[in-house]
Design a protein around this motif. Structure first.
Motif, PDB file in Angstrom:
ATOM      1  N   THR A  35       0.834  -1.210   0.000  1.00 36.48           N
ATOM      2  CA  THR A  35       0.000   0.000   0.000  1.00 36.48           C
ATOM      3  C   THR A  35       0.864   1.253   0.000  1.00 36.48           C
ATOM      4  O   THR A  35       0.430   2.309  -0.474  1.00 36.48           O
ATOM      5  CB  THR A  35      -0.932   0.025   1.229  1.00 36.48           C
ATOM      6  OG1 THR A  35      -0.158  -0.072   2.420  1.00 36.48           O
ATOM      7  CG2 THR A  35      -1.942  -1.092   1.166  1.00 36.48           C
ATOM      8  N   VAL A  88      -0.507   6.926  -6.417  1.00 36.72           N
ATOM      9  CA  VAL A  88      -1.598   7.910  -6.462  1.00 36.72           C
ATOM     10  C   VAL A  88      -1.044   9.322  -6.464  1.00 36.72           C
ATOM     11  O   VAL A  88      -1.489  10.194  -7.221  1.00 36.72           O
ATOM     12  CB  VAL A  88      -2.547   7.701  -5.269  1.00 36.72           C
ATOM     13  CG1 VAL A  88      -3.534   8.869  -5.162  1.00 36.72           C
ATOM     14  CG2 VAL A  88      -3.317   6.406  -5.429  1.00 36.72           C
ATOM     15  N   ALA A 135      -8.249  13.736  -3.192  1.00 34.53           N
ATOM     16  CA  ALA A 135      -9.066  12.563  -3.528  1.00 34.53           C
ATOM     17  C   ALA A 135      -8.218  11.296  -3.537  1.00 34.53           C
ATOM     18  O   ALA A 135      -8.625  10.245  -3.017  1.00 34.53           O
ATOM     19  CB  ALA A 135      -9.741  12.768  -4.884  1.00 34.53           C
ATOM     20  N   GLY A 136      -7.038  11.375  -4.129  1.00 38.91           N
ATOM     21  CA  GLY A 136      -6.148  10.216  -4.167  1.00 38.91           C
ATOM     22  C   GLY A 136      -5.699   9.797  -2.789  1.00 38.91           C
ATOM     23  O   GLY A 136      -5.617   8.595  -2.473  1.00 38.91           O
ATOM     24  N   SER A 137      -5.400  10.762  -1.950  1.00 42.29           N
ATOM     25  CA  SER A 137      -4.972  10.456  -0.580  1.00 42.29           C
ATOM     26  C   SER A 137      -6.088   9.779   0.211  1.00 42.29           C
ATOM     27  O   SER A 137      -5.840   8.870   1.009  1.00 42.29           O
ATOM     28  CB  SER A 137      -4.533  11.744   0.126  1.00 42.29           C
ATOM     29  OG  SER A 137      -3.410  12.309  -0.519  1.00 42.29           O
ATOM     30  N   TRP A 142      -8.372   7.836  -1.017  1.00 34.56           N
ATOM     31  CA  TRP A 142      -8.427   6.449  -1.498  1.00 34.56           C
ATOM     32  C   TRP A 142      -7.338   5.596  -0.834  1.00 34.56           C
ATOM     33  O   TRP A 142      -7.591   4.465  -0.428  1.00 34.56           O
ATOM     34  CB  TRP A 142      -8.272   6.417  -3.010  1.00 34.56           C
ATOM     35  CG  TRP A 142      -8.245   5.024  -3.572  1.00 34.56           C
ATOM     36  CD1 TRP A 142      -9.309   4.191  -3.777  1.00 34.56           C
ATOM     37  CD2 TRP A 142      -7.089   4.297  -3.989  1.00 34.56           C
ATOM     38  NE1 TRP A 142      -8.883   2.983  -4.291  1.00 34.56           N
ATOM     39  CE2 TRP A 142      -7.530   3.027  -4.437  1.00 34.56           C
ATOM     40  CE3 TRP A 142      -5.721   4.604  -4.030  1.00 34.56           C
ATOM     41  CZ2 TRP A 142      -6.641   2.066  -4.926  1.00 34.56           C
ATOM     42  CZ3 TRP A 142      -4.851   3.644  -4.521  1.00 34.56           C
ATOM     43  CH2 TRP A 142      -5.309   2.385  -4.952  1.00 34.56           C
ATOM     44  N   VAL A 143      -6.142   6.146  -0.709  1.00 36.02           N
ATOM     45  CA  VAL A 143      -5.048   5.411  -0.071  1.00 36.02           C
ATOM     46  C   VAL A 143      -5.387   5.087   1.381  1.00 36.02           C
ATOM     47  O   VAL A 143      -5.154   3.975   1.862  1.00 36.02           O
ATOM     48  CB  VAL A 143      -3.736   6.213  -0.149  1.00 36.02           C
ATOM     49  CG1 VAL A 143      -2.658   5.568   0.723  1.00 36.02           C
ATOM     50  CG2 VAL A 143      -3.260   6.313  -1.585  1.00 36.02           C
ATOM     51  N   VAL A 170      -8.341   4.706   2.698  1.00 37.70           N
ATOM     52  CA  VAL A 170      -9.379   3.666   2.701  1.00 37.70           C
ATOM     53  C   VAL A 170      -8.750   2.289   2.493  1.00 37.70           C
ATOM     54  O   VAL A 170      -9.169   1.287   3.087  1.00 37.70           O
ATOM     55  CB  VAL A 170     -10.440   3.949   1.619  1.00 37.70           C
ATOM     56  CG1 VAL A 170     -11.372   2.757   1.450  1.00 37.70           C
ATOM     57  CG2 VAL A 170     -11.251   5.192   1.985  1.00 37.70           C
ATOM     58  N   GLU A 171      -7.716   2.212   1.654  1.00 37.29           N
ATOM     59  CA  GLU A 171      -7.054   0.943   1.375  1.00 37.29           C
ATOM     60  C   GLU A 171      -6.121   0.521   2.509  1.00 37.29           C
ATOM     61  O   GLU A 171      -5.996  -0.669   2.831  1.00 37.29           O
ATOM     62  CB  GLU A 171      -6.254   1.052   0.070  1.00 37.29           C
ATOM     63  CG  GLU A 171      -7.106   1.163  -1.174  1.00 37.29           C
ATOM     64  CD  GLU A 171      -7.864  -0.127  -1.462  1.00 37.29           C
ATOM     65  OE1 GLU A 171      -7.272  -1.203  -1.334  1.00 37.29           O
ATOM     66  OE2 GLU A 171      -9.058  -0.029  -1.809  1.00 37.29           O
ATOM     67  N   THR A 180       0.659   9.780   3.815  1.00 37.51           N
ATOM     68  CA  THR A 180      -0.532  10.395   3.237  1.00 37.51           C
ATOM     69  C   THR A 180      -1.058  11.534   4.108  1.00 37.51           C
ATOM     70  O   THR A 180      -1.431  12.600   3.601  1.00 37.51           O
ATOM     71  CB  THR A 180      -1.635   9.338   3.034  1.00 37.51           C
ATOM     72  OG1 THR A 180      -1.158   8.327   2.148  1.00 37.51           O
ATOM     73  CG2 THR A 180      -2.883   9.965   2.440  1.00 37.51           C
TER      74      THR A 180
END
Length: 295
Positions: free
Chosen positions: A42, A49, A97-99, A101-102, A104-105, A188
């Motif tokens: 990750t 990202v 937005a990309g951060s 998503w990271v 969440v993963e 992040t």
């Protein structure tokens, strides 16, 4: 009334540098996404990202750099410099937005950590440090807000890849898979703080806030110290793109001046404003009994 334009295109980023940096970053971003999935990391996906955001930033900056050089016209009377603010805003939104998503993963992996492929992490980290470091060096001379945002992204990725390299080396010797999600989350969150700060700076320029309160006061004090100036009002100081600033002001005179004295005063005003390298200045001289038309 005096009106002055000062354009310094030497401060623009060369398009060829932007183009090469965009191409280099975009190709490496694709490699990162593939590598992130193959290594089950990750932390690498987090950097992928962020590099995607950098690629979009560079692509937008490449386009905006070309548009920004176009001359002012009847539709865009100050030129196209403010498009840089739009680029900075879009870049920040993409990175946020990309951060998200990271996060969440990565957060679920804190409770169910999965061991990444350490050898792959190390190899990608070495390439990542080289690619992002080279791109950051090429764009390090930029001074506009958009340039600062882009360069900040690239420098963040250099530091991020250094952290990935260190974690990859550690994982070669110890079985601590939780280090991977911890690294991606920490990195992040660090980036989000700085991106939000840049986003706030961009929004302030969008609403034409004063770019520097200290400069605003210095200009006001200097103008009031000029001979034949009794007062000033409608002093507006704002920025086109975070670098090129605009100033308008009304100066109330102590008396009606003859042509020669008025001309001398205008020269003194130019001398006072020269150190601030303003891109656009408009100065209105009002006689003592003259009503201000902007009231």
């Amino acid at each position: 009334m005096g009106h002055h334009h000062n354009h310094d295109h030497s401060k623009d980023m060369p398009s060829n540098r932007l183009g090469w940096a965009f191409l280099l970053n975009f190709v490496f971003t694709i490699i990162e996404f593939i590598g992130g999935f193959l290594t089950n990391s990750t932390a690498i996906l987090a950097d992928a990202v962020h590099d995607l955001g950098d690629s979009l930033s560079l692509g937008l900056a490449w386009i905006l750099n070309k548009l920004g050089k176009k001359q002012a016209n009847q539709h865009f009377t100050y030129g196209y410099k403010r498009l840089n603010l739009a680029g900075a805003f879009i870049n920040a939104v993409v990175l946020i937005a990309g951060s998200a998503w990271v996060l969440v993963e990565a957060i679920p992996r804190l409770w169910n950590p999965q061991m990444p492929v350490a050898d792959g992490m190390i190899a990608l980290a070495v390439v990542g440090i080289t690619v992002n470091g080279f791109a950051a060096y090429k764009l390090s001379e930029g001074k506009t807000l958009n340039e600062r945002v882009i360069n900040w992204h690239l420098l963040e990725d250099v530091f991020g890849w250094v952290a990935v390299l260190i974690v990859g080396i550690v994982l070669l010797f110890v079985d601590w898979p939780i280090l991977d999600p911890i690294l991606s989350i920490g990195f992040t969150l660090f980036i989000l703080v700085n991106v939000l700060r840049n986003l706030w700076a961009t929004l302030k320029l969008f609403i034409q806030a004063t770019p520097d309160k200290k400069t605003y006061k210095q200009v006001a004090d200097a103008l009031l110290e000029l001979p034949h100036v009794a007062d000033l009002h409608h002093l507006h100081f704002w920025s086109l793109d975070g670098e090129e600033h605009v100033l308008t002001v009304h100066l109330v005179l102590t008396e009606n001046l003859d042509i020669e004295t008025r001309s001398d005063l205008k020269q003194r005003i130019d001398n006072v404003l020269a150190p601030y390298a303003l891109s656009h200045t408009t100065v209105e001289l009002e006689d003592p009994n003259e009503a201000c038309r902007d009231n």
